[in-house]
Write a protein that holds these residues in place. Structure first.
Motif, PDB file in Angstrom:
ATOM      1  N   GLN A 186       0.833  -1.205   0.000  1.00 36.09           N
ATOM      2  CA  GLN A 186       0.000   0.000   0.000  1.00 36.09           C
ATOM      3  C   GLN A 186       0.864   1.248   0.000  1.00 36.09           C
ATOM      4  N   THR A 187       0.424   2.261  -0.722  1.00 32.29           N
ATOM      5  CA  THR A 187       1.151   3.522  -0.800  1.00 32.29           C
ATOM      6  C   THR A 187       0.985   4.343   0.480  1.00 32.29           C
ATOM      7  N   ASP A 188       1.872   5.308   0.644  1.00 35.06           N
ATOM      8  CA  ASP A 188       1.657   6.468   1.520  1.00 35.06           C
ATOM      9  C   ASP A 188       1.532   6.169   3.006  1.00 35.06           C
ATOM     10  N   GLY A 233      -5.153   5.431   4.785  1.00 34.48           N
ATOM     11  CA  GLY A 233      -5.710   4.371   3.964  1.00 34.48           C
ATOM     12  C   GLY A 233      -6.232   3.189   4.742  1.00 34.48           C
ATOM     13  N   TRP A 248       3.092  -2.904   4.014  1.00 31.88           N
ATOM     14  CA  TRP A 248       2.794  -1.523   4.405  1.00 31.88           C
ATOM     15  C   TRP A 248       4.089  -0.721   4.483  1.00 31.88           C
ATOM     16  N   ASN A 251      -3.582   4.263  -1.525  1.00 32.26           N
ATOM     17  CA  ASN A 251      -4.119   4.134  -0.175  1.00 32.26           C
ATOM     18  C   ASN A 251      -5.635   4.289  -0.091  1.00 32.26           C
TER      19      ASN A 251
END
Length: 672
Positions: free
Chosen positions: A445-447, A452, A466, A625
Motif C-alpha cells: 500500500q502507498t503512503d 488508507g 505496508w 491508499n
C-alpha cells in the motif's frame, strides 16, 4: 527480599478504577486502592463507591499468615449475589510474591449463603503493567471456577491528559479559526509534557487518531478528560498561554506567519471573532496582523516574517504549511512546528515562480544538513516532485503531510519498557523456495501506515505490505508500537521512502547519499525491516517522468544496506530491475488506481501476464491508499488459477532465486 520490597514499593500509591476495563461492581460504580508499605507491613485500603464502603487490609510481607475480624457482612465485589461475610468470624490472609512478578494474597473464610455456610478461598493478585502506570487486579474464588473477577486501575496523577474532538470544517470563514487556535494551543501546552491530544474526524488523511487514543487508554492506562471547545481549553491551560496573536481572515498567509510567532512567544493564534474570549481570560495581545499584509504577495509577506523571526527559529525543523489552498487550510502539523519553534511557510518550489523559489532555496540552504522539512507542498503553487527535488538538493528529509496530527503529544509517549519491534517475516535467510510456473503477485500500500486501509475492514485477510514512516520510531514511539502490536501475521512492514525520510536519491548531493542511507539502515534495524523502498521523481511527472535509478545509485543502496533481502522501486510503474547475491531490486509493474474499476484492474493484470510470458513472472503491485483491502481482494478474485498472491518477502526470495526479469537501469535503451 530486597527485590520484593522494591517491587512492593512500586505498587504503592493511589489507584483509580478504569470502569470500562473492569468487572461490574454494581451500585458502587467506582473503586480506588491506596497501597502503602511501612515497617514490614503492606497496607491496602479499598474505597468502594466514593467512600460508600471501605475496608483496610494489613499483612506482613514475609509470608506469615495473619487474621482479621469480620466487621460486617458486605461482600463488595458481588453485591447483587447472595454471598456474605459472617460478622464476628475471622479471615485468614497470607501474602506472597508470585513467580510471574505479582503480589498474591490468599484469603480464607466462612461465607454464608441461603442454605448455610461455605468454606471459601479467594486468591487475589496484583500485577503492574509494563510501564508501571497500570495495575491489574484479579480475584479467583474457589466457588467460581474458571471465571475470575478482574479490575484494571491506573495510577492517580500519572498519565492524565486532556483530549478534544475536531470537526470536519476547515474553511477560513467556518471552523478553521477556532480549530487553528486549538492546534496552536496544543503546541504550547505540550511543550514540557503530553497534555492535549486531538481526535480528528473520519475524513482526515490520518485516520488513526481515535484508535491511538483507545490504545493509550487501554494499553498505557492514560486518563483523558474531554474538553468541549476552545473556551474550555483556554480555561484549563490558561497558565501556559503567554498571550494571543490575531491573524487576518482576509489574508490567508497571515495565519501561516502567526504559527511561526506562536512558537516563539507561546501565544495562541485567533481570528477577530475570538478576541473577546482572549480578553475574558486576561491574555495579552502579542501581535495583530489585521490589515498589515493587505495587497501584498506571499513573497513579500514571508520576506517580512523572515526578517522578523528567522534568527529565533529552529534549524532542525521547518514547516511547509501547504496542502489545500484558497478558503481551506488543514494545519494538523502546526502543533509540532510550534512545539519546535519552527519557521512556517508555503513558498512555491516551482522554478518558474522565481521570487518564491529563490527564497525557498535560501531558507532550505540555511537549515542543518539532514534536518527535516515537515508539512507538505501547496497544491496550488507547485507539485510534490518539485518540492521533494528541491529539499533533496540540500540533503533534507521530508516528513509529510501538513495534516500529520498530535506529534507534540506523541513524541513524549515512550515505548513500553522492554518492547522490541518484530516484523512478520515469512522466510529464513538460508531458506530456498522453488517457484512454480505461475504469476506471483505481491501488494504494497502507498503512503505510509496511517493513511488508507490500515483501519479499514479486511486487514489481515491476505498477505499485504505496508510502507513504514520510519522516523515515527522517535517522533511517535508509542504510536509506532501501536501499529506493530496491531499487525496480523499477514501484515508485513517495509522501510520507506528512499532514505531516513522522503527524498529523491538523484537529487541528493552524491557525497550525502551514503550517510543518509546509513541513517535509514539504522532505523530499519530498530524496526526489524528487511525490505527497502525507493522512489525517484527528480525529472518530475509521476506518470510522464522517468522513475528509474542509475546503476551508481542502485550500488549505493546495495552497499549501504547489506542486511536487506531486497528492494522495491517506483510509485506508478517503473523499469529498474536487478539481482545481486540473490537479493533483487524489483520495480512496480502495476499501480492500482482508486478510480480504476475492479473488472478493468483485473484485465490489466491479466494483460501483463500475457506480455510477460516467462514463468514464474513476478508482478509487484502498488495499491493507492484510497483502496481498502476488501477491494484488492475483489480484484484478485477475478484472476485465474495461474495467479498467486504471496507475502512480499516470499515474493522477493523467489525472485532472487529465479529471476525472470531483464536487468535494467536508468539510461538503458528499453523502458526507463
Amino acid at each position: 527480599m530486597v527485590d520484593v520490597i522494591q517491587t512492593l514499593q512500586d505498587l504503592c500509591g493511589t489507584w483509580t478504577l478504569i470502569i470500562n476495563q473492569s468487572s461490574d461492581i454494581g451500585r458502587f460504580v467506582t473503586l480506588s486502592l491506596d497501597i502503602s508499605l511501612e515497617d514490614g507491613q503492606l497496607q491496602i485500603e479499598e474505597n468502594w463507591g466514593n467512600r460508600k464502603w471501605r475496608r483496610t487490609l494489613r499483612l506482613p510481607i514475609n509470608g506469615e499468615a495473619c487474621t482479621r475480624p469480620v466487621k460486617d457482612r458486605v461482600f463488595p465485589s458481588n453485591i447483587y449475589t447472595a454471598i456474605s461475610y459472617i460478622p464476628g468470624e475471622e479471615i485468614v490472609y497470607r501474602g506472597a510474591w508470585s513467580d510471574t512478578g505479582g503480589l498474591e494474597i490468599s484469603e480464607r473464610f466462612e461465607a454464608v449463603g441461603s442454605q448455610g455456610t461455605y468454606p471459601m478461598e479467594i486468591s487475589h493478585t496484583y500485577r503492574l503493567s509494563p510501564t508501571g502506570a497500570g495495575l491489574i487486579y484479579t480475584a479467583a474464588r474457589s466457588s467460581r471456577q474458571g471465571h475470575e473477577i478482574r479490575h484494571t486501575f491506573r495510577r492517580k496523577g500519572v498519565g492524565e491528559a486532556w483530549m478534544m474532538p475536531m470537526v470536519n470544517d476547515w474553511a477560513l470563514d467556518g471552523g478553521l479559526p477556532e480549530q487553528a487556535g486549538i492546534i496552536s494551543l496544543q503546541g504550547i501546552v505540550n511543550r514540557h509534557e503530553p497534555r492535549l491530544y486531538l481526535v480528528y474526524p473520519p475524513e482526515w488523511d490520518f485516520k488513526f487518531t481515535p484508535h491511538v487514543l483507545d490504545y493509550l487508554k487501554e494499553d498505557r492506562f492514560m486518563a483523558f478528560t474531554e474538553l468541549d471547545g476552545i473556551d474550555s481549553a483556554i480555561e484549563q491551560f490558561r497558565e501556559d498561554i503567554k498571550g494571543y496573536i490575531v491573524w487576518d481572515q482576509n489574508v490567508r498567509t497571515s495565519l501561516i506567519v502567526s504559527f511561526t510567532l506562536a512558537g516563539l512567544t507561546d501565544a495562541i493564534v485567533i481570528a477577530e471573532d475570538l478576541i473577546p474570549l482572549a480578553e475574558k481570560y486576561g491574555l495579552a495581545l502579542i501581535h495583530d496582523f489585521r490589515g498589515q499584509f493587505e495587497g501584498q504577495l506571499d513573497f513579500e509577506i514571508y520576506t517580512w516574517a523572515y526578517e522578523q523571526y528567522w534568527e529565533q527559529c529552529s534549524r532542525d525543523y521547518i514547516v511547509w504549511m501547504g496542502g489545500q489552498h484558497g478558503n481551506v487550510m488543514m494545519p494538523g502539523v502546526a502543533d509540532w512546528g510550534i512545539y519546535n519553534k519552527a519557521f512556517f511557510t508555503d513558498l512555491s518550489t516551482r522554478p518558474e515562480d522565481t521570487e518564491e523559489y529563490d527564497m525557498a532555496r535560501s531558507l532550505l540552504s540555511k537549515q542543518n544538513k539532514y534536518s527535516f522539512v515537515f508539512g507538505w507542498h501547496s497544491y496550488k503553487k507547485d507539485k510534490e516532485e518539485q518540492h521533494v527535488t528541491l529539499t533533496s538538493q540540500y540533503a533534507l528529509r521530508v516528513e509529510g503531510l501538513h495534516t500529520l496530527p498530535n506529534m507534540s503529544f506523541s513524541c513524549q509517549i515512550p515505548l513500553t519498557p522492554g518492547f522490541t519491534f518484530r516484523n512478520n517475516h515469512n522466510i529464513q535467510a538460508d531458506e530456498t523456495i522453488v517457484p512454480k510456473e505461475k504469476v506471483y503477485i505481491a501488494c504494497i500500500q502507498t503512503d505510509c501506515l496511517g493513511i488508507g486501509g490500515w483501519t479499514e475492514p479486511g486487514r489481515g485477510d491476505i498477505p499485504y505490505a505496508w510502507e513504514v514512516t520510519m522516523n515515527w520510531v522517535w517522533l511517535a514511539p508509542a504510536m509506532m508500537e501501536f501499529f506493530y502490536k496491531q499487525a496480523t501475521s499477514n501484515d508485513y512492514f517495509v522501510g520507506a521512502l528512499s532514505g531516513p525520510g522522503y527524498m529523491y536519491p538523484r537529487s541528493v548531493p552524491p557525497e550525502d547519499l551514503p550517510p543518509l542511507i546509513e541513517k535509514a539502515r539504522e532505523l530499519m534495524q530498530i524496526l526489524d525491516l528487511k525490505v527497502f523502498e525507493v522512489m525517484e521523481y527528480t525529472d518530475g511527472g509521476f506518470y510522464t517522468g522517468s522513475p528509474d535509478l542509475p546503476r551508481s545509485i542502485v550500488d549505493a543502496y546495495y552497499d549501504g544496506m547489506p542486511e536487506a533481502i531486497g528492494f522495491v522501486n517506483g510509485y506508478t510503474p517503473a523499469y529498474t530491475f536487478t539481482v545481486r547475491d540473490r537479493r533483487p531490486l524489483i520495480s512496480y509493474d502495476y499501480y492500482l488506481s482508486p478510480t480504476q474499476t475492479e473488472a478493468d484492474a483485473a484485465a490489466d493484470l491479466e494483460e501483463l501476464a500475457v506480455i510477460n510470458r516467462k514463468r514464474p513472472y513476478f508482478l509487484l503491485m502498488h495499491v493507492r491508499n484510497f483502496s481498502d483491502i476488501k477491494r484488492v481482494q475483489r480484484v484478485l478474485n477475478r484472476l485465474g488459477p495461474q495467479f498467486e498472491l504471496v507475502p512480499l518477502d516470499t515474493f522477493l526470495k523467489m525472485a532472487g532465486e529465479t529471476p525472470t526479469f531483464a536487468e535494467r537501469y536508468r539510461g538503458d535503451t528499453q523502458g526507463g
